[in-house]
Design a protein around this motif. Structure first.
Motif, mmCIF file in Angstrom:
data_model
loop_
_atom_site.group_PDB
_atom_site.id
_atom_site.type_symbol
_atom_site.label_atom_id
_atom_site.label_comp_id
_atom_site.label_asym_id
_atom_site.label_seq_id
_atom_site.Cartn_x
_atom_site.Cartn_y
_atom_site.Cartn_z
ATOM 1 N N GLY A 116 0.812 -1.218 0.000
ATOM 2 C CA GLY A 116 0.000 0.000 0.000
ATOM 3 C C GLY A 116 0.843 1.265 0.000
ATOM 4 O O GLY A 116 2.082 1.223 0.040
ATOM 5 N N ARG A 117 0.138 2.383 -0.027
ATOM 6 C CA ARG A 117 0.790 3.682 -0.081
ATOM 7 C C ARG A 117 0.216 4.606 0.985
ATOM 8 O O ARG A 117 -0.730 4.253 1.689
ATOM 9 N N GLN A 118 0.796 5.782 1.047
ATOM 10 C CA GLN A 118 0.310 6.801 1.974
ATOM 11 C C GLN A 118 -1.116 7.217 1.600
ATOM 12 O O GLN A 118 -1.587 6.967 0.486
ATOM 13 N N ALA A 119 -1.784 7.848 2.555
ATOM 14 C CA ALA A 119 -3.151 8.311 2.317
ATOM 15 C C ALA A 119 -3.157 9.503 1.373
ATOM 16 O O ALA A 119 -2.268 10.360 1.420
ATOM 17 N N GLU A 120 -4.175 9.547 0.511
ATOM 18 C CA GLU A 120 -4.417 10.754 -0.278
ATOM 19 C C GLU A 120 -4.992 11.824 0.654
ATOM 20 O O GLU A 120 -5.796 11.527 1.545
ATOM 21 N N LEU A 121 -4.593 13.081 0.436
ATOM 22 C CA LEU A 121 -4.972 14.160 1.340
ATOM 23 C C LEU A 121 -6.077 15.016 0.731
ATOM 24 O O LEU A 121 -5.953 15.505 -0.401
ATOM 25 N N THR A 122 -7.149 15.191 1.484
ATOM 26 C CA THR A 122 -8.233 16.081 1.094
ATOM 27 C C THR A 122 -8.446 17.099 2.202
ATOM 28 O O THR A 122 -8.547 16.728 3.376
ATOM 29 N N VAL A 123 -8.470 18.366 1.836
ATOM 30 C CA VAL A 123 -8.663 19.444 2.806
ATOM 31 C C VAL A 123 -10.092 19.956 2.702
ATOM 32 O O VAL A 123 -10.564 20.307 1.616
ATOM 33 N N ARG A 124 -10.795 19.947 3.844
ATOM 34 C CA ARG A 124 -12.144 20.520 3.899
ATOM 35 C C ARG A 124 -12.031 21.956 4.387
ATOM 36 O O ARG A 124 -11.610 22.209 5.530
ATOM 37 N N ARG A 125 -12.386 22.870 3.523
ATOM 38 C CA ARG A 125 -12.312 24.284 3.872
ATOM 39 C C ARG A 125 -13.446 24.680 4.812
ATOM 40 O O ARG A 125 -14.423 23.944 4.981
ATOM 41 N N SER A 126 -13.314 25.870 5.377
ATOM 42 C CA SER A 126 -14.324 26.339 6.333
ATOM 43 C C SER A 126 -15.683 26.536 5.686
ATOM 44 O O SER A 126 -16.711 26.496 6.374
ATOM 45 N N ASP A 127 -15.721 26.732 4.342
ATOM 46 C CA ASP A 127 -17.009 26.881 3.665
ATOM 47 C C ASP A 127 -17.607 25.543 3.240
ATOM 48 O O ASP A 127 -18.645 25.493 2.579
ATOM 49 N N GLY A 128 -16.947 24.412 3.607
ATOM 50 C CA GLY A 128 -17.461 23.088 3.303
ATOM 51 C C GLY A 128 -16.947 22.483 2.017
ATOM 52 O O GLY A 128 -17.150 21.282 1.774
ATOM 53 N N THR A 129 -16.289 23.266 1.174
ATOM 54 C CA THR A 129 -15.727 22.715 -0.059
ATOM 55 C C THR A 129 -14.463 21.921 0.257
ATOM 56 O O THR A 129 -13.816 22.131 1.290
ATOM 57 N N GLU A 130 -14.120 21.005 -0.649
ATOM 58 C CA GLU A 130 -12.962 20.147 -0.436
ATOM 59 C C GLU A 130 -12.015 20.227 -1.628
ATOM 60 O O GLU A 130 -12.456 20.305 -2.783
ATOM 61 N N VAL A 131 -10.716 20.215 -1.336
ATOM 62 C CA VAL A 131 -9.694 20.231 -2.380
ATOM 63 C C VAL A 131 -8.633 19.197 -2.028
ATOM 64 O O VAL A 131 -8.388 18.911 -0.845
ATOM 65 N N GLU A 132 -7.990 18.639 -3.039
ATOM 66 C CA GLU A 132 -6.897 17.712 -2.806
ATOM 67 C C GLU A 132 -5.615 18.474 -2.528
ATOM 68 O O GLU A 132 -5.385 19.541 -3.080
ATOM 69 N N ARG A 133 -4.783 17.917 -1.642
ATOM 70 C CA ARG A 133 -3.482 18.512 -1.338
ATOM 71 C C ARG A 133 -2.394 17.549 -1.796
ATOM 72 O O ARG A 133 -2.350 16.400 -1.330
ATOM 73 N N PRO A 134 -1.503 17.984 -2.682
ATOM 74 C CA PRO A 134 -0.425 17.083 -3.104
ATOM 75 C C PRO A 134 0.539 16.826 -1.951
ATOM 76 O O PRO A 134 0.822 17.726 -1.157
ATOM 77 N N PRO A 135 1.060 15.598 -1.824
ATOM 78 C CA PRO A 135 1.968 15.287 -0.713
ATOM 79 C C PRO A 135 3.358 15.852 -0.953
ATOM 80 O O PRO A 135 3.781 16.034 -2.096
ATOM 81 N N ASP A 136 4.067 16.168 0.126
ATOM 82 C CA ASP A 136 5.471 16.553 -0.009
ATOM 83 C C ASP A 136 6.401 15.406 0.374
ATOM 84 O O ASP A 136 7.616 15.549 0.378
ATOM 85 N N ALA A 137 5.813 14.259 0.703
ATOM 86 C CA ALA A 137 6.561 13.012 0.897
ATOM 87 C C ALA A 137 5.592 11.867 0.632
ATOM 88 O O ALA A 137 4.376 12.017 0.801
ATOM 89 N N THR A 138 6.116 10.746 0.190
ATOM 90 C CA THR A 138 5.283 9.581 -0.071
ATOM 91 C C THR A 138 5.845 8.387 0.685
ATOM 92 O O THR A 138 6.987 8.416 1.169
ATOM 93 N N ALA A 139 5.035 7.347 0.793
ATOM 94 C CA ALA A 139 5.471 6.126 1.470
ATOM 95 C C ALA A 139 4.820 4.939 0.783
ATOM 96 O O ALA A 139 3.708 5.038 0.264
ATOM 97 N N SER A 140 5.515 3.822 0.793
ATOM 98 C CA SER A 140 4.965 2.614 0.173
ATOM 99 C C SER A 140 5.500 1.379 0.879
ATOM 100 O O SER A 140 6.619 1.371 1.402
ATOM 101 N N GLY A 141 4.670 0.347 0.910
ATOM 102 C CA GLY A 141 5.082 -0.947 1.425
ATOM 103 C C GLY A 141 5.622 -1.816 0.312
ATOM 104 O O GLY A 141 5.348 -1.586 -0.871
ATOM 105 N N GLU A 142 6.373 -2.847 0.688
ATOM 106 C CA GLU A 142 7.035 -3.686 -0.308
ATOM 107 C C GLU A 142 6.137 -4.774 -0.878
ATOM 108 O O GLU A 142 6.475 -5.378 -1.893
#
Length: 206
Positions: A116-142
């Motif tokens: 598996g890999r790291q979680a995808e990041l979604t930011v919920r803004r104060s107005d309720g809308t959501e945007v994806e946040r690109p990671p600045d580091a990644t992780a993966s299992g073998e």
């Protein structure tokens, strides 16, 4: 997916982490340290937040600092509690060294076993809308099928050494590399920084 909220947090994460680092036997003595990258892992039950920091220094080591965030205290883990913080959306959060948190251990083992890999990041803004946040580091299992499972309700034991933490759980042992660099052999969770540096972060050693 990890759902993040636009929020105010008090105290800030670095205000909890920095003094705690100075008490660790694997701390390299460098106070001039900043975030080199971070990633999150998913709790399948959606109750425990897991954030893994890679903290760099111009004069010292890059340190691996995984944390868990809980809405209630983790029984029997007072020694691994960094402190509490107030989150303007989620309320009181108990911040733990993830090496002593059975949910983190179970999740890392699952990630190594499944590839598996790291979680995808979604930011919920104060107005309720959501945007994806690109990671600045990644992780993966073998992707090693015979890596054991761990019941996230069963406690684990974490012992710090001069450059790593040894975690023991029912039927399995993990090495969490704290000063990144040399790591033991075995199935691993590997992290990659945005600049391309790769590190074996957590290794199944027994």
């Amino acid at each position: 997916m990890a759902l993040l909220h636009e929020a105010t947090i008090s105290p800030r994460k670095d205000e909890l982490v920095t003094p705690w680092l100075r008490t660790r036997p694997w701390w390299d003595g460098s106070d001039e340290r900043g975030p080199a990258g971070s990633f999150r892992l998913d709790d399948p039950r959606g109750t425990v937040g897991m954030e893994c920091f890679l903290l760099g220094s111009a004069s010292g080591s890059t340190l691996f600092v995984p944390l868990t965030y809980r809405d209630t205290s983790l029984a029997g883990s007072d020694a691994s509690l960094l402190g509490t913080m107030e989150h303007s959306v989620l309320g009181t959060r108990y911040v733990y060294d993830a090496c002593a948190d059975p949910v983190f251990v179970a999740t890392v083992l699952d990630t190594i076993r499944s590839g598996g890999r790291q979680a995808e990041l979604t930011v919920r803004r104060s107005d309720g809308t959501e945007v994806e946040r690109p990671p600045d580091a990644t992780a993966s299992g073998e992707g090693v099928a015979d890596v054991p499972r761990h019941d996230p309700l069963r406690p684990v034991s974490a012992v710090d050494g001069p450059d790593r933490t040894t975690v023991t759980a029912a039927g399995v042992a993990l090495t969490v590399v704290r000063r990144l660099g040399e790591a033991p052999p075995g199935p691993a969770l590997t992290g990659r920084l945005a600049g391309g540096s790769r590190y074996r972060l957590v290794v199944v050693t027994g």
